[in-house]
Scaffold this motif. Structure first.
Motif, PDB file in Angstrom:
ATOM      1  N   ARG A   1       0.773  -1.130   0.003  1.00  0.00           N
ATOM      2  CA  ARG A   1      -0.014  -0.184  -0.120  1.00  0.00           C
ATOM      3  C   ARG A   1       0.848   1.208   0.005  1.00  0.00           C
ATOM      4  O   ARG A   1       0.703   2.270  -0.697  1.00  0.00           O
ATOM      5  CB  ARG A   1      -1.014   0.021   1.248  1.00  0.00           C
TER       6      ARG A   1
ATOM      7  N   ALA B   1      -7.376  -8.208  -0.385  1.00  0.00           N
ATOM      8  CA  ALA B   1      -8.172  -8.612   0.562  1.00  0.00           C
ATOM      9  C   ALA B   1      -8.369 -10.177   0.107  1.00  0.00           C
ATOM     10  O   ALA B   1      -8.496 -10.871   1.110  1.00  0.00           O
ATOM     11  CB  ALA B   1      -9.495  -7.734   0.383  1.00  0.00           C
TER      12      ALA B   1
ATOM     13  N   TYR C   1      -5.295   2.816  -4.697  1.00  0.00           N
ATOM     14  CA  TYR C   1      -5.289   1.541  -4.395  1.00  0.00           C
ATOM     15  C   TYR C   1      -6.440   0.671  -4.689  1.00  0.00           C
ATOM     16  O   TYR C   1      -7.532   1.053  -4.366  1.00  0.00           O
ATOM     17  CB  TYR C   1      -4.796   1.744  -2.653  1.00  0.00           C
ATOM     18  N   GLU C   2      -6.257  -0.580  -4.958  1.00  0.00           N
ATOM     19  CA  GLU C   2      -7.362  -1.290  -5.316  1.00  0.00           C
ATOM     20  C   GLU C   2      -7.501  -2.165  -4.171  1.00  0.00           C
ATOM     21  O   GLU C   2      -6.536  -3.553  -4.141  1.00  0.00           O
ATOM     22  CB  GLU C   2      -7.205  -2.195  -6.630  1.00  0.00           C
ATOM     23  N   TYR C   3      -8.518  -2.409  -3.287  1.00  0.00           N
ATOM     24  CA  TYR C   3      -8.564  -3.425  -2.146  1.00  0.00           C
ATOM     25  C   TYR C   3      -9.022  -4.722  -2.461  1.00  0.00           C
ATOM     26  O   TYR C   3      -8.706  -5.699  -1.586  1.00  0.00           O
ATOM     27  CB  TYR C   3      -9.490  -2.711  -1.261  1.00  0.00           C
TER      28      TYR C   3
END
Length: 547
Positions: A81, A97, A91-93
């Protein structure tokens, strides 16, 4: 706890210190760059994972596996991050995740259902590799940035590529080993982490320095462009003023000269903006010999103009004999006092604002001069007074401003080796006192009670006594307005915005009767503010007592 365990704990301790240092760097930067926060949290999470893995080995195998694995994944996620934040990309969560949840679920399975250390290690290193690979793809714009940014990016890529190598050594380590046993896995992991931390850390520091330098250059360029745009209308104003002065009356010329002085002062403030962007010493002091007489005249002019906007009265009170010339930075002193007068005029409605000046001879060519700005406004609550001189403090959100006026005044007072104090009674008013010791020049003194000449031909307001001031006395007895024909003429001039004709109208012999003083004063105040609607309303009023 044996010596081997203590030695093993040295590794997470060093990493923890690195994390704390990075967080301290983040905390010390006024911009609070998020990438430093994420990098610091990453180092801390990794140190917690290693410490837990070392300390929980002999006590709780399941807790060791779950907690340490979670800390390693969180450390990886924070670091990824941080890299993405450094690149400026979004940012792509979703993908990170999903990787973390799947990895933790499988890790829990291979310790609770089937105790398989090789599978756990493979899953952990595979997840780290995927998280880093995803971050490298999202932050790929760093490849085209500064040289230090390129080094930062490619050192991250190199560290990512060591993950499969560490997985290979992890599969060959003895059963029951947890990575701090001086095995080949331990050596590769430790060396790669420290080498990466060194290279990445140096590149990151250089990146921060270079970015700050670029940001400063951009600010300087923007300030230069803004200053040009600010100076252009000021130059137009001055040019047109000088043209108007050729055919102006002496009274009109005095007003125009006051406007020109204000534009010159505005130009000096623009110079300060440029200097503040290029130097590390804003509000720098340049002491010079200064004449108090025109200085106080200028302050009085601004004070009266600002006070009219909220229907206040302004007065100057020279409480003692003053030296006519002192050595200080007159421009900075004026800047501080104008901030105090402006605040007082804004905080007061239909009340009084006054400037009290007094001097005490200290001998050896020195005098202690005090400038006190009194107002009868709403005052400042006791709990807020200690925060008044902090930047961007605005306790009354209804008032315009940025909350910097008192902060600037306090900084100037400090740079002048003086003090700025406040006394305030909620509901009754405030008194701001700027006091400084200055060298004086032996020459003619300003007498006690000295008053400047008002530009509009009226007498200055009598001094008041500040917070506990006396009630205002009427300047002239109330009477009816000027004749209807004169008021109709004023209405015509106001409807067409004829400034010069209105000024001539005020000076008509028929209006010089003291009975019309209130009316003429109100008209002059509206004219100074270019409020032609107010002028028309005055022309249509039937009794001066309603002004």
């Amino acid at each position: 706890m044996n010596g081997g365990t203590l030695f093993a704990l040295a590794h997470p301790l060093v990493v923890m210190l690195i994390g704390v240092a990075v967080l301290a760097l983040w905390r010390g930067d006024a911009r609070r760059p998020p990438y430093l926060l994420y990098f610091g949290l990453s180092y801390l999470a990794y140190s917690f994972g290693v410490s837990a893995q070392i300390l929980l080995v002999p006590t709780n195998h399941v807790l060791n596996v779950v907690f340490s694995g979670m800390m390693y994944l969180f450390a990886t996620m924070f670091f990824a991050r941080g890299l993405i934040s450094l690149s400026g990309a979004a940012y792509e969560y979703a993908i990170p995740a999903a990787i973390i949840i799947l990895s933790l679920a499988c890790r829990l399975y291979f310790v609770q259902v089937e105790d398989n250390g090789i599978m756990r290690a493979s899953l952990l290193h595979g997840s780290i590799f995927l998280l880093f690979l995803h971050a490298a793809y999202v932050a790929r714009s760093l490849r085209k940035g500064l040289l230090s940014e390129k080094i930062t990016f490619y050192s991250f890529i190199l560290f990512t590529l060591t993950t499969p190598l560490k997985l290979l050594f992890a599969s060959a380590r003895p059963v029951g080993s947890y990575g701090f046993d001086f095995s080949s896995y331990w050596a590769v992991t430790t060396i790669s982490i420290y080498a990466f931390a060194l290279i990445f850390g140096l590149a990151l520091i250089i990146t921060i320095i270079q970015r700050n330098q670029l940001a400063k250059e951009n600010i300087d360029e923007n300030l230069s462009l803004i200053s040009h745009d600010l100076r252009a209308p000021l130059a137009t104003i001055v040019g047109n003023l000088r043209l108007l002065q050729e055919n102006a009356t002496p009274e009109q010329r005095a007003h125009m000269q006051a406007i020109e002085r204000s534009t010159q002062y505005q130009n000096s403030l623009i110079d300060d903006i440029i200097a503040g962007g290029q130097e590390a010493r804003p509000l720098q002091i340049n002491p010079e010999l200064m004449d108090l007489r025109p200085f106080l005249e200028e302050l009085s002019l601004h004070g009266r103009t600002w006070c009219r906007q909220n229907h206040n009265t302004f007065s100057l009170d020279v409480a003692t004999i003053l030296p006519s010339q002192i050595r200080t930075d007159g421009r900075r002193l004026k800047q501080a006092l104008l901030n105090l007068l402006s605040n007082a005029a804004l905080a007061t409605h239909e009340g009084r604002v006054s400037l009290h000046v007094k001097s005490v001879d200290q001998g050896q060519g020195l005098a202690r001069i005090s400038f006190e700005v009194h107002d009868t406004g709403h005052g400042v609550e006791v709990e807020h007074q200690s925060q008044l001189f902090e930047a961007y403090q605005r306790f009354d959100q209804q008032r315009p401003g940025t909350g910097l006026g008192l902060y600037i005044a306090q900084r100037i007072a400090h740079n002048l080796a003086g003090t700025l104090d406040v006394k305030s009674l909620p509901g009754k008013g405030s008194c701001f006192s700027l006091t400084l010791s200055v060298p004086t020049l032996e020459s003619d003194s300003l007498p006690k009670g000295w008053q400047p000449t008002a530009l509009d031909g009226t007498n200055p307001e009598p001094p008041d006594s500040g917070i506990e001031g006396s009630q205002r006395q009427p300047a002239a007895p109330p009477c009816h307005n000027p004749p209807e024909d004169l008021r109709q003429q004023l209405a015509t001039y106001a409807s067409h915005g004829r400034y010069s004709d209105i000024q001539d109208w005020i000076n008509l012999p028929a209006l010089q009767n003291p009975c019309y003083l209130d009316f003429r004063t109100a008209v002059q105040a509206a004219l100074d503010d270019l409020d032609f609607d107010r002028l028309q309303a005055l022309a249509q009023s039937k009794d001066s007592r309603s002004l």
